[in-house]
Design a protein around this motif. Structure first.
Motif, short mmCIF file in Angstrom:
data_model
loop_
_atom_site.label_atom_id
_atom_site.label_comp_id
_atom_site.label_asym_id
_atom_site.label_seq_id
_atom_site.Cartn_x
_atom_site.Cartn_y
_atom_site.Cartn_z
N ASN A 107 14.61 -6.11 -6.70
CA ASN A 107 13.54 -6.78 -7.44
C ASN A 107 12.19 -6.17 -7.10
OD1 ASN A 107 11.35 -9.14 -7.47
ND2 ASN A 107 12.91 -9.64 -8.98
N SER A 108 11.92 -6.00 -5.83
CA SER A 108 10.63 -5.46 -5.39
C SER A 108 10.45 -4.02 -5.82
CB SER A 108 10.52 -5.58 -3.87
OG SER A 108 9.31 -5.06 -3.40
N ARG A 109 11.48 -3.18 -5.67
CA ARG A 109 11.37 -1.77 -6.02
C ARG A 109 11.22 -1.58 -7.53
NH1 ARG A 109 12.75 1.80 -2.01
NH2 ARG A 109 11.95 0.92 -0.06
N THR A 110 11.92 -2.38 -8.31
CA THR A 110 11.81 -2.25 -9.76
C THR A 110 10.44 -2.67 -10.25
OG1 THR A 110 14.18 -2.72 -9.94
CG2 THR A 110 12.88 -2.86 -11.95
N ALA A 111 9.91 -3.75 -9.69
CA ALA A 111 8.56 -4.18 -10.07
C ALA A 111 7.53 -3.10 -9.75
CB ALA A 111 8.21 -5.49 -9.36
N GLY A 112 7.65 -2.49 -8.57
CA GLY A 112 6.73 -1.42 -8.21
C GLY A 112 6.90 -0.18 -9.07
N ALA A 113 8.16 0.16 -9.41
CA ALA A 113 8.40 1.36 -10.23
C ALA A 113 7.87 1.18 -11.64
CB ALA A 113 9.89 1.66 -10.25
N VAL A 114 8.09 0.01 -12.24
CA VAL A 114 7.62 -0.23 -13.61
C VAL A 114 6.10 -0.33 -13.66
CG1 VAL A 114 7.68 -1.86 -15.54
CG2 VAL A 114 9.78 -1.30 -14.31
N SER A 115 5.50 -0.95 -12.66
CA SER A 115 4.04 -1.10 -12.66
C SER A 115 3.33 0.23 -12.56
CB SER A 115 3.61 -2.01 -11.50
OG SER A 115 3.88 -1.39 -10.25
N ILE A 190 4.14 -6.71 -16.69
CA ILE A 190 2.82 -7.36 -16.69
C ILE A 190 1.85 -6.61 -15.80
CG2 ILE A 190 1.59 -9.48 -16.06
CD1 ILE A 190 3.97 -11.07 -16.92
N PHE A 191 2.32 -6.19 -14.62
CA PHE A 191 1.46 -5.43 -13.71
C PHE A 191 1.04 -4.09 -14.33
CE2 PHE A 191 3.73 -7.66 -9.95
CZ PHE A 191 3.00 -8.80 -10.21
N LEU A 192 1.92 -3.49 -15.12
CA LEU A 192 1.59 -2.23 -15.79
C LEU A 192 0.45 -2.43 -16.78
CD1 LEU A 192 2.20 0.74 -16.52
CD2 LEU A 192 3.91 -0.11 -18.13
N SER A 193 0.48 -3.55 -17.50
CA SER A 193 -0.60 -3.84 -18.44
C SER A 193 -1.92 -4.08 -17.70
CB SER A 193 -0.23 -5.07 -19.29
OG SER A 193 0.97 -4.86 -19.99
N ILE A 194 -1.84 -4.75 -16.55
CA ILE A 194 -3.05 -4.99 -15.77
C ILE A 194 -3.64 -3.67 -15.26
CG2 ILE A 194 -3.95 -6.08 -13.67
CD1 ILE A 194 -1.89 -8.28 -14.03
#
Length: 294
Positions: A107-115, A190-194
């Protein structure tokens, strides 16, 4: 200038035709061809992400496996320091730790990779048929591949070298890993958009999310054994539900009572919709001049 062949025949010039082909964008003739073109782009971008940090992809996988192993060893040492020498569940102690660490890591790695997959301002996205959907999919696919290989290698090594283990429902347990992966991708969207609006703010929010999940994911606790007064601090987090449900599929003697499977699914779908809308608005409004004053 007209060139001649070895037999003296005239040959038409090819320079202008080559230039025309060079600056002509490639268009897919049908939906099937467009689908295969997009899938090929996602595959090559996933391979690029795997080899981005290390020239040798095998070394990159070994680093991922080592990082997951360090997490497991660290939590095991923490439990031993606190005096906990056996699993809070009826089962293997290390498997209990792994069931929380693996779901948290993907979960953490995917969120960081997509952002950090690349916003609409990136130069590569300007070239068709590349787009933000391809970069996001490539980042998610590479993260899933790395973490899946890491899980399989660590489980195999522990089962073979240390002690045999039994996972009650392995397919359902891996389904929870996939749900955690999708949830991390939705949050990362969402983090990518931010990041497109404010790169520094996006990095801070991504780091804050990853650090908060270190505690509020509940990977160190058993939901059934938690006091009622502490449950509201964790039940808002879909990752807490996913980890607890994973342990229900891993251990035959554990049945989750304080978590459910529908909540993380609905939250993931809602966050995905919000992330897609935010990315659409950002893509239409983004401007290169935003970064001129940074």
């Amino acid at each position: 200038m007209i060139a001649r062949t070895a037999f003296g025949k005239r040959r038409a010039p090819q320079t202008s035709a080559r230039i025309l082909v060079m600056f002509t964008s490639r268009r897919s003739r049908n939906i099937l061809e467009a689908t295969f073109t997009t899938l090929a782009l996602i595959y090559h971008l996933a391979v690029y992400n795997l080899r981005k940090d290390h020239r040798n992809a095998v070394i990159g996988l070994l680093v991922t496996i080592l990082q997951s192993s360090i997490f497991i060893i660290g939590f095991m040492a923490m439990y031993l320091i606190f005096g906990v020498k056996k699993s809070p569940l009826r089962g293997d102690f290390i498997l209990y730790i792994m069931s929380g660490v693996f779901v948290f890591m993907i979960n953490s790695r995917t969120a960081g990779a997509v952002s950090s997959a690349g916003s609409s301002l990136d130069t590569m996205v300007k070239h068709a048929p590349m787009n933000t959907a391809v970069t996001i999919s490539g980042a998610m696919l590479s993260s899933l591949y790395q973490q899946t290989v890491s899980i399989l290698v660590i489980l195999w090594a522990y089962h073979t070298l240390v002690t045999p283990i039994t996972i009650e429902r392995p397919v359902a347990a891996y389904g929870m890993v996939l749900l955690s992966w999708l949830c991390g991708g939705a949050v990362g969207l969402i983090f990518l958009s931010i990041r497109s609006w404010s790169a520094q703010t996006g990095k801070i929010v991504t780091t804050l999310y990853q650090r908060m999940n270190m505690i509020f994911s509940g990977k160190m606790f058993v939901a059934n054994a938690m006091p009622a007064m502490l449950l509201p601090m964790f039940t808002w987090n879909p990752l807490f539900h996913i980890i607890d449900q994973t342990r229900g599929f891993v251990f035959i003697n554990y049945t989750p009572h304080n978590t459910n499977l529908s909540y993380p699914i609905y939250v993931t779908l809602a966050v995905f919709m919000i992330g897609l809308m935010a990315e659409f608005v950002t893509r239409r409004s983004v401007s290169v001049s935003w970064s001129a004053g940074r």
